[in-house]
Design a protein around this motif. Sequence first.
Motif, mmCIF file in Angstrom:
data_model
loop_
_atom_site.group_PDB
_atom_site.id
_atom_site.type_symbol
_atom_site.label_atom_id
_atom_site.label_comp_id
_atom_site.label_asym_id
_atom_site.label_seq_id
_atom_site.Cartn_x
_atom_site.Cartn_y
_atom_site.Cartn_z
ATOM 1 N N LEU A 4 0.839 -1.202 0.000
ATOM 2 C CA LEU A 4 0.000 0.000 0.000
ATOM 3 C C LEU A 4 0.871 1.248 0.000
ATOM 4 N N GLY A 5 0.549 2.172 -0.868
ATOM 5 C CA GLY A 5 1.316 3.411 -0.973
ATOM 6 C C GLY A 5 2.419 3.295 -1.996
ATOM 7 N N VAL A 6 3.206 2.221 -1.914
ATOM 8 C CA VAL A 6 4.262 1.995 -2.908
ATOM 9 C C VAL A 6 3.647 1.774 -4.279
ATOM 10 N N ARG A 7 2.607 0.944 -4.331
ATOM 11 C CA ARG A 7 1.929 0.661 -5.604
ATOM 12 C C ARG A 7 1.362 1.941 -6.200
ATOM 13 N N GLU A 8 0.680 2.732 -5.380
ATOM 14 C CA GLU A 8 0.045 3.949 -5.875
ATOM 15 C C GLU A 8 1.087 5.004 -6.268
ATOM 16 N N GLY A 9 2.118 5.149 -5.427
ATOM 17 C CA GLY A 9 3.159 6.126 -5.735
ATOM 18 C C GLY A 9 3.924 5.771 -7.000
ATOM 19 N N ALA A 10 4.222 4.472 -7.181
ATOM 20 C CA ALA A 10 4.930 4.035 -8.387
ATOM 21 C C ALA A 10 4.095 4.304 -9.633
ATOM 22 N N LEU A 11 2.784 4.063 -9.555
ATOM 23 C CA LEU A 11 1.914 4.306 -10.705
ATOM 24 C C LEU A 11 1.899 5.782 -11.076
ATOM 25 N N VAL A 12 1.781 6.659 -10.075
ATOM 26 C CA VAL A 12 1.757 8.102 -10.338
ATOM 27 C C VAL A 12 3.056 8.533 -10.996
ATOM 28 N N TRP A 13 4.179 8.075 -10.466
ATOM 29 C CA TRP A 13 5.472 8.500 -10.990
ATOM 30 C C TRP A 13 5.709 7.984 -12.406
ATOM 31 N N LEU A 14 5.400 6.716 -12.647
ATOM 32 C CA LEU A 14 5.631 6.140 -13.969
ATOM 33 C C LEU A 14 4.744 6.783 -15.030
ATOM 34 N N LEU A 15 3.469 7.011 -14.700
ATOM 35 C CA LEU A 15 2.581 7.642 -15.671
ATOM 36 C C LEU A 15 2.986 9.087 -15.924
ATOM 37 N N ALA A 16 3.519 9.749 -14.900
ATOM 38 C CA ALA A 16 4.008 11.127 -15.089
ATOM 39 C C ALA A 16 5.136 11.156 -16.113
ATOM 40 N N GLN A 17 6.009 10.131 -16.099
ATOM 41 C CA GLN A 17 7.090 10.061 -17.085
ATOM 42 C C GLN A 17 6.538 9.862 -18.493
ATOM 43 N N ALA A 18 5.339 9.245 -18.570
ATOM 44 C CA ALA A 18 4.718 9.009 -19.877
ATOM 45 C C ALA A 18 3.846 10.176 -20.314
ATOM 46 N N GLY A 19 3.853 11.266 -19.533
ATOM 47 C CA GLY A 19 3.119 12.462 -19.930
ATOM 48 C C GLY A 19 1.740 12.619 -19.330
ATOM 49 N N VAL A 20 1.376 11.760 -18.377
ATOM 50 C CA VAL A 20 0.061 11.870 -17.734
ATOM 51 C C VAL A 20 0.150 12.862 -16.573
ATOM 52 N N VAL A 21 -0.840 13.740 -16.463
ATOM 53 C CA VAL A 21 -0.884 14.716 -15.379
ATOM 54 C C VAL A 21 -0.946 13.985 -14.041
ATOM 55 N N SER A 22 -0.173 14.469 -13.070
ATOM 56 C CA SER A 22 -0.077 13.789 -11.779
ATOM 57 C C SER A 22 -1.428 13.650 -11.087
ATOM 58 N N ALA A 23 -2.277 14.678 -11.192
ATOM 59 C CA ALA A 23 -3.584 14.632 -10.533
ATOM 60 C C ALA A 23 -4.434 13.490 -11.091
ATOM 61 N N SER A 24 -4.413 13.316 -12.402
ATOM 62 C CA SER A 24 -5.192 12.236 -13.020
ATOM 63 C C SER A 24 -4.607 10.877 -12.682
ATOM 64 N N ALA A 25 -3.266 10.787 -12.679
ATOM 65 C CA ALA A 25 -2.618 9.522 -12.324
ATOM 66 C C ALA A 25 -2.909 9.155 -10.879
ATOM 67 N N ALA A 26 -2.937 10.161 -9.984
ATOM 68 C CA ALA A 26 -3.230 9.908 -8.574
ATOM 69 C C ALA A 26 -4.664 9.422 -8.397
#
Length: 328
Positions: A266-288
Amino acid sequence: MARLPFTWPRLLKALVSLCLLAYVVWLVDWHQVAALWRDGRLYQLWPGPLLLTLGLWVAAARWRLMLAAQGVEISHRQALTLYWRATFFGVFLPGVIGGDVVRAVLCQRATGANPAVIAFGIAAERLAGMWCLAAIGTIGVLLLPDALKSAFSVSLIGLTPAMALLIPLLVWAALCGRHVLAKLTRPLWVATLSAAVVRMMDSLARVPAGVFSKVLVAGLVFQFSEILVFALFGHILGLTVPWHVWMFVVPLVYLATVLPVSVGGLGVREGALVWLLAQAGVVSASAALLALLIYLNRVVTASVGAVLDGTDERLTLKPPPLFDQLDK
């Protein structure tokens, strides 16, 4: 239900999980959530629990195949029930193997089988699942355009292909060298580890190739059902993320949960998803928001396991002493 004993590692993991999850929640644009509610798009998330349930059904079939290969016979309904109940505990127990330990305990109580045989079945199933993740991630890497590859580090790009190659090589080396491993007697921890590896390899050698092939196919179906949930929820949120990006990102997200720094990942999974999608150009708010919805979908689906656990008094779980070792 008996209480799990207090330990500082468990407390630190809980704090890490809470901090990471709080950060993800802080990133969420709640105006976007309100807009989704008004538009009725949140109701379109209903296939999520069904897809996860399908994944659990396949995972239970995969586990049952491994048990049957070791002479432990249970019905698919019983395997699914045990798997579902263990999934619920895995969401909340400290350590990423908490759910697997619960599953082993429940299976032993239900079947009376040798705990070592059950442990092998779970370990082999998990190893196959990890290879399936790595294989899917490798396909995602091969399909990534050069522009996106440059957005990620070389280590991330090479992680899943390296794992897809190393896991079979290490298993093959252990199978071929198990007679050498059996001769290692000092120091004690090396002897203990070697004996465990030898027993696991001896058990693996007895699994027919056809059975293991079915386990791998089931593992791929299970992992793709998880990826489909990410893609579906992302589409509902209006994210323009192609399939090959999901195939690259989702395996990395789940591999990140192996890090023993949080409660059930918990937390690691969500944080990793936000960070990885941000590298792919997804806005952090939407990824979160996507990460939060994925987590809630997991909790809703796993909660069925709590109902199943409470309705069977014969198998209601009482944490065994083995849980004391999860954080050590």
